[in-house]
Motif scaffolding. Structure first.
Motif, PDB file in Angstrom:
ATOM      1  N   GLU A  73       0.821  -1.208   0.000  1.00 34.69           N
ATOM      2  CA  GLU A  73       0.000   0.000   0.000  1.00 34.69           C
ATOM      3  C   GLU A  73       0.858   1.263   0.000  1.00 34.69           C
ATOM      4  O   GLU A  73       0.421   2.320  -0.465  1.00 34.69           O
ATOM      5  CB  GLU A  73      -0.919  -0.004   1.220  1.00 34.69           C
ATOM      6  N   PHE A  74       2.100   1.151   0.502  1.00 35.81           N
ATOM      7  CA  PHE A  74       2.951   2.331   0.639  1.00 35.81           C
ATOM      8  C   PHE A  74       4.172   2.271  -0.273  1.00 35.81           C
ATOM      9  O   PHE A  74       5.171   2.955  -0.048  1.00 35.81           O
ATOM     10  CB  PHE A  74       3.377   2.491   2.100  1.00 35.81           C
ATOM     11  N   VAL A 118       7.737   0.490   5.926  1.00 34.89           N
ATOM     12  CA  VAL A 118       7.261   1.391   6.965  1.00 34.89           C
ATOM     13  C   VAL A 118       7.758   0.866   8.307  1.00 34.89           C
ATOM     14  O   VAL A 118       8.136  -0.305   8.440  1.00 34.89           O
ATOM     15  CB  VAL A 118       5.719   1.492   6.970  1.00 34.89           C
ATOM     16  N   ASN A 119       7.755   1.736   9.302  1.00 29.70           N
ATOM     17  CA  ASN A 119       8.122   1.351  10.675  1.00 29.70           C
ATOM     18  C   ASN A 119       6.812   1.095  11.408  1.00 29.70           C
ATOM     19  O   ASN A 119       6.086   2.024  11.740  1.00 29.70           O
ATOM     20  CB  ASN A 119       8.925   2.478  11.328  1.00 29.70           C
ATOM     21  N   VAL A 154      -2.479  -2.332  14.137  1.00 31.51           N
ATOM     22  CA  VAL A 154      -1.148  -1.816  13.800  1.00 31.51           C
ATOM     23  C   VAL A 154      -1.148  -0.293  13.811  1.00 31.51           C
ATOM     24  O   VAL A 154      -2.166   0.350  13.554  1.00 31.51           O
ATOM     25  CB  VAL A 154      -0.652  -2.330  12.428  1.00 31.51           C
ATOM     26  N   GLN A 155       0.014   0.247  14.128  1.00 33.33           N
ATOM     27  CA  GLN A 155       0.237   1.684  14.045  1.00 33.33           C
ATOM     28  C   GLN A 155       1.575   1.936  13.378  1.00 33.33           C
ATOM     29  O   GLN A 155       2.607   1.429  13.833  1.00 33.33           O
ATOM     30  CB  GLN A 155       0.228   2.329  15.432  1.00 33.33           C
ATOM     31  N   ASP A 156       1.569   2.698  12.293  1.00 38.09           N
ATOM     32  CA  ASP A 156       2.798   3.037  11.583  1.00 38.09           C
ATOM     33  C   ASP A 156       3.336   4.376  12.054  1.00 38.09           C
ATOM     34  O   ASP A 156       2.573   5.274  12.428  1.00 38.09           O
ATOM     35  CB  ASP A 156       2.536   3.113  10.081  1.00 38.09           C
ATOM     36  N   GLY A 190       3.890   5.551   7.018  1.00 40.51           N
ATOM     37  CA  GLY A 190       2.870   4.578   6.656  1.00 40.51           C
ATOM     38  C   GLY A 190       1.459   5.086   6.844  1.00 40.51           C
ATOM     39  O   GLY A 190       1.147   6.228   6.524  1.00 40.51           O
ATOM     40  N   GLY A 191       0.606   4.224   7.384  1.00 41.77           N
ATOM     41  CA  GLY A 191      -0.804   4.523   7.531  1.00 41.77           C
ATOM     42  C   GLY A 191      -1.084   5.537   8.620  1.00 41.77           C
ATOM     43  O   GLY A 191      -0.198   5.955   9.356  1.00 41.77           O
TER      44      GLY A 191
END
Length: 294
Positions: free
Chosen positions: A100-101, A106-107, A120-122, A139-140
């Motif tokens: 998606e990214f 992403v972290n 999840v948390q980016d 990320g998101g």
């Protein structure tokens, strides 16, 4: 509710069983001490790269892929432990390749409930090292997790230094701040950010850290920090705002009992009302007037 926040050293593993045993030991220790919310640090998962060998672990690009390949298995492990010990676990964040990214990682922090469910948390904003050397990307969006202990948000390390992110999570009772900082100055920046977010939003912030040397890695070779739990320096909280803190660079859990009712009380009737008065800045903080004084 008791929280356990980690000062976490990174290790070299010979096989998956070594890693699984380490995580189980950390989780079981915290659970045996009555903790229901366990917070591991940013990039603590980089130790998984050693399972691909020290050459891969020591190469910036190879280490990203080596860790990412192990995350599905790490997720299954953390979900099982969350169910077994009836705890919430914020697993150590890790580089994850999510289509998606784009084609860069992403972290991502993964948050497990006692049912084994995962959210999840980016990370939102990358540090200079992440963007200039490692090419890890944002990320998101920010998320707010509704749990049996109230609403919980996550600001990964550098994100804690940006007040608008804290305000976006203004309905959070607790904000988790997993961090990975190389030097004392970096640890101090994230700690100040964590305490500032607790002050502004009149909530509790929980900071975890990586600690010690991991000289096999170019990314996480030196680590400085400690566990800490912070609240607003107001009614129902310590006058310093420090609810609990570990010992700098000493591995282990830091524990703290959190009463979310105190958060609701201080927001309604604190000595000051930062949370309620935040919006008053909007009309009073336009572009400042320039005045010459000679």
């Amino acid at each position: 509710m008791k929280v356990a926040t980690a000062a976490y050293p990174l290790d070299v593993f010979q096989d998956w069983a070594d890693y699984a045993d380490k995580i189980r030991n950390w989780v079981s220790e915290a659970a045996e001490n009555g903790a229901r919310l366990l917070v591991f640090p940013e990039y603590g998962s980089m130790e998984l790269a050693t399972l691909a060998g020290l050459e891969a672990a020591g190469d910036l690009e190879q280490s990203l892929h080596a860790v990412a390949e192990r995350i599905p298995a790490a997720n299954a492990l953390h979900a099982d432990l969350a169910r077994e010990f009836n705890v919430y676990i914020l697993a150590a964040s890790a580089p994850v390749f999510d289509p998606e990214f784009g084609d860069r990682p992403v972290n991502r922090a993964r948050f497990f409930s006692p049912s084994g469910e995962m959210g999840v948390q980016d990370k939102q904003i990358m540090t200079r090292f992440e963007r200039e050397d490692w090419n890890v990307v944002g990320g998101g969006p920010l998320r707010l997790f509704e749990t049996e202990f109230g609403k919980i948000g996550i600001l990964i390390c550098y994100d804690s230094e940006f007040p608008l992110f804290g305000h976006a999570l203004r309905d959070a009772d607790i904000i988790l701040v997993p961090s990975c900082t190389e030097a004392h100055a970096g640890y101090t920046r994230v700690r100040i950010g964590s305490q500032a977010r607790a002050l502004e939003q009149q909530c509790v912030t929980v900071m975890s850290s990586t600690v010690g040397d991991a000289l096999w890695s170019e990314a996480v070779d030196h680590n400085c920090g400690q566990g800490g739990v912070f609240g607003p320096p107001d009614r129902g909280f310590p006058s310093s705002g420090v609810m609990a803190e570990g010992v700098l660079d000493q591995p282990g859990w830091t524990y703290c009992d959190i009463d979310t009712a105190r958060i609701h009380d201080v927001r309604k009737d604190g000595g000051v009302l930062n949370w309620s008065h935040w919006e008053e800045q909007n009309d009073r903080a336009p572009k400042p007037q320039i005045m010459g004084l000679r």
